[in-house]
Design a protein around this motif. Sequence first.
Motif, PDB file in Angstrom:
ATOM      1  N   ASP A 139       3.389  -1.142 -17.195  1.00 26.64           N
ATOM      2  CA  ASP A 139       4.580  -1.237 -18.036  1.00 26.64           C
ATOM      3  C   ASP A 139       5.236   0.124 -18.242  1.00 26.64           C
ATOM      4  N   ASP A 140       4.743   1.131 -17.536  1.00 26.94           N
ATOM      5  CA  ASP A 140       5.301   2.476 -17.622  1.00 26.94           C
ATOM      6  C   ASP A 140       6.585   2.543 -16.791  1.00 26.94           C
ATOM      7  N   PRO A 141       7.742   2.800 -17.418  1.00 24.59           N
ATOM      8  CA  PRO A 141       9.015   2.814 -16.697  1.00 24.59           C
ATOM      9  C   PRO A 141       9.046   3.820 -15.535  1.00 24.59           C
ATOM     10  N   ALA A 142       8.423   4.980 -15.695  1.00 25.31           N
ATOM     11  CA  ALA A 142       8.436   5.991 -14.624  1.00 25.31           C
ATOM     12  C   ALA A 142       7.663   5.499 -13.400  1.00 25.31           C
ATOM     13  N   THR A 143       6.508   4.874 -13.630  1.00 23.84           N
ATOM     14  CA  THR A 143       5.715   4.340 -12.516  1.00 23.84           C
ATOM     15  C   THR A 143       6.467   3.210 -11.836  1.00 23.84           C
ATOM     16  N   MET A 144       7.071   2.333 -12.625  1.00 24.08           N
ATOM     17  CA  MET A 144       7.837   1.227 -12.041  1.00 24.08           C
ATOM     18  C   MET A 144       9.026   1.751 -11.233  1.00 24.08           C
ATOM     19  N   ALA A 145       9.658   2.805 -11.701  1.00 29.93           N
ATOM     20  CA  ALA A 145      10.795   3.394 -10.974  1.00 29.93           C
ATOM     21  C   ALA A 145      10.334   4.022  -9.656  1.00 29.93           C
ATOM     22  N   ARG A 146       9.182   4.735  -9.677  1.00 27.12           N
ATOM     23  CA  ARG A 146       8.649   5.306  -8.431  1.00 27.12           C
ATOM     24  C   ARG A 146       8.325   4.207  -7.422  1.00 27.12           C
ATOM     25  N   ALA A 198      10.120   3.418  -3.739  1.00 25.75           N
ATOM     26  CA  ALA A 198       9.330   3.375  -2.502  1.00 25.75           C
ATOM     27  C   ALA A 198       9.418   2.027  -1.795  1.00 25.75           C
ATOM     28  N   VAL A 199       9.612   0.943  -2.540  1.00 25.93           N
ATOM     29  CA  VAL A 199       9.490  -0.400  -1.965  1.00 25.93           C
ATOM     30  C   VAL A 199      10.792  -1.198  -1.985  1.00 25.93           C
ATOM     31  N   SER A 200      11.673  -0.938  -2.934  1.00 25.24           N
ATOM     32  CA  SER A 200      12.908  -1.713  -3.134  1.00 25.24           C
ATOM     33  C   SER A 200      12.631  -3.203  -3.323  1.00 25.24           C
ATOM     34  N   PRO A 201      11.806  -3.555  -4.316  1.00 26.67           N
ATOM     35  CA  PRO A 201      11.505  -4.972  -4.547  1.00 26.67           C
ATOM     36  C   PRO A 201      12.695  -5.673  -5.206  1.00 26.67           C
ATOM     37  N   PRO A 202      12.736  -7.001  -5.114  1.00 26.84           N
ATOM     38  CA  PRO A 202      13.758  -7.717  -5.893  1.00 26.84           C
ATOM     39  C   PRO A 202      13.482  -7.505  -7.382  1.00 26.84           C
ATOM     40  N   GLU A 203      14.533  -7.292  -8.140  1.00 27.89           N
ATOM     41  CA  GLU A 203      14.339  -7.037  -9.571  1.00 27.89           C
ATOM     42  C   GLU A 203      14.884  -8.192 -10.370  1.00 27.89           C
ATOM     43  N   PRO A 204      14.331  -8.445 -11.540  1.00 34.71           N
ATOM     44  CA  PRO A 204      13.212  -7.749 -12.180  1.00 34.71           C
ATOM     45  C   PRO A 204      11.889  -8.150 -11.542  1.00 34.71           C
ATOM     46  N   PHE A 205      10.839  -7.383 -11.847  1.00 31.59           N
ATOM     47  CA  PHE A 205       9.528  -7.691 -11.283  1.00 31.59           C
ATOM     48  C   PHE A 205       8.432  -7.270 -12.242  1.00 31.59           C
ATOM     49  N   ASP A 206       7.303  -7.971 -12.141  1.00 29.37           N
ATOM     50  CA  ASP A 206       6.073  -7.536 -12.786  1.00 29.37           C
ATOM     51  C   ASP A 206       5.290  -6.766 -11.744  1.00 29.37           C
ATOM     52  N   LEU A 207       4.602  -5.727 -12.161  1.00 27.79           N
ATOM     53  CA  LEU A 207       3.865  -4.874 -11.237  1.00 27.79           C
ATOM     54  C   LEU A 207       2.440  -4.690 -11.733  1.00 27.79           C
ATOM     55  N   PHE A 208       1.502  -4.767 -10.777  1.00 34.36           N
ATOM     56  CA  PHE A 208       0.085  -4.593 -11.077  1.00 34.36           C
ATOM     57  C   PHE A 208      -0.506  -3.592 -10.098  1.00 34.36           C
ATOM     58  N   ARG A 209      -1.267  -2.620 -10.626  1.00 37.15           N
ATOM     59  CA  ARG A 209      -1.993  -1.639  -9.815  1.00 37.15           C
ATOM     60  C   ARG A 209      -3.422  -2.126  -9.691  1.00 37.15           C
ATOM     61  N   VAL A 210      -3.944  -2.101  -8.481  1.00 37.83           N
ATOM     62  CA  VAL A 210      -5.272  -2.642  -8.211  1.00 37.83           C
ATOM     63  C   VAL A 210      -6.355  -1.594  -8.440  1.00 37.83           C
ATOM     64  N   PHE A 237       0.879  -1.160   0.000  1.00 38.91           N
ATOM     65  CA  PHE A 237       0.000   0.000   0.000  1.00 38.91           C
ATOM     66  C   PHE A 237       0.921   1.216   0.000  1.00 38.91           C
ATOM     67  N   LYS A 238       1.273   1.685  -1.171  1.00 34.36           N
ATOM     68  CA  LYS A 238       2.213   2.800  -1.315  1.00 34.36           C
ATOM     69  C   LYS A 238       1.733   3.740  -2.407  1.00 34.36           C
ATOM     70  N   LEU A 239       2.141   4.997  -2.296  1.00 35.44           N
ATOM     71  CA  LEU A 239       1.877   6.000  -3.332  1.00 35.44           C
ATOM     72  C   LEU A 239       0.385   6.125  -3.633  1.00 35.44           C
ATOM     73  N   GLY A 240      -0.465   5.884  -2.620  1.00 36.80           N
ATOM     74  CA  GLY A 240      -1.904   6.016  -2.784  1.00 36.80           C
ATOM     75  C   GLY A 240      -2.561   4.873  -3.527  1.00 36.80           C
ATOM     76  N   GLU A 241      -1.825   3.792  -3.735  1.00 34.06           N
ATOM     77  CA  GLU A 241      -2.340   2.648  -4.491  1.00 34.06           C
ATOM     78  C   GLU A 241      -2.098   1.349  -3.732  1.00 34.06           C
ATOM     79  N   LEU A 242      -2.841   0.329  -4.114  1.00 35.41           N
ATOM     80  CA  LEU A 242      -2.560  -1.038  -3.688  1.00 35.41           C
ATOM     81  C   LEU A 242      -1.885  -1.708  -4.872  1.00 35.41           C
ATOM     82  N   TRP A 243      -0.706  -2.285  -4.619  1.00 37.69           N
ATOM     83  CA  TRP A 243       0.103  -2.885  -5.672  1.00 37.69           C
ATOM     84  C   TRP A 243       0.280  -4.373  -5.404  1.00 37.69           C
ATOM     85  N   LEU A 244       0.315  -5.142  -6.479  1.00 38.91           N
ATOM     86  CA  LEU A 244       0.654  -6.551  -6.427  1.00 38.91           C
ATOM     87  C   LEU A 244       1.906  -6.729  -7.279  1.00 38.91           C
ATOM     88  N   GLY A 245       2.896  -7.402  -6.727  1.00 38.23           N
ATOM     89  CA  GLY A 245       4.123  -7.621  -7.467  1.00 38.23           C
ATOM     90  C   GLY A 245       4.371  -9.104  -7.655  1.00 38.23           C
TER      91      GLY A 245
END
Length: 169
Positions: free
Chosen positions: A111-118, A122-134, A59-67
Amino acid sequence: MSLLMRHDGAVTTSWHDFETAQPAFAETVTTRFAAFRHHVLATLRADGAPRTSGIETNFKLGELWLGSMPGARKADDLRRDPRFALSANPGPGTGMGGGDVRIAGFARWVDDPATMARFADAVSPPEPFDLFRVELTEVVRTTVDEAAGEIILTTWRPGHPALRVQRRS
């Protein structure tokens, strides 16, 4: 609140809008998810059968994310059919405070590089990763009031107030 109407008639909204509309309920949900690292995600396989997988939520940047790791079955499922259900880890036994919390909606692949970078900043996930906004379609909390002998269901859907139903257990 910003509501999105999908072509199939589903109404969705962002986590931020849910927090704005239902701050106390949203706090209960985030607290419940924060109690454990791993949760259970249900997706749909290519043949339409359900699949459950472990997942971490953010729960970061005002969104719920699934990685997910790229190539994971759950990520493939979500990219093909974004419908999902997510249950907070129930924890040991049945005495977990906060009750049973579930979220349903659509997971939008990012798939937006700027969103993935933000997100990565904020989270420092293991890379590479797939990201989904809920995009939320429903949030549900089930608790038990043992003294009253009641099950309490609180349900929220975009565009509606939270509904609380009490039933004798």
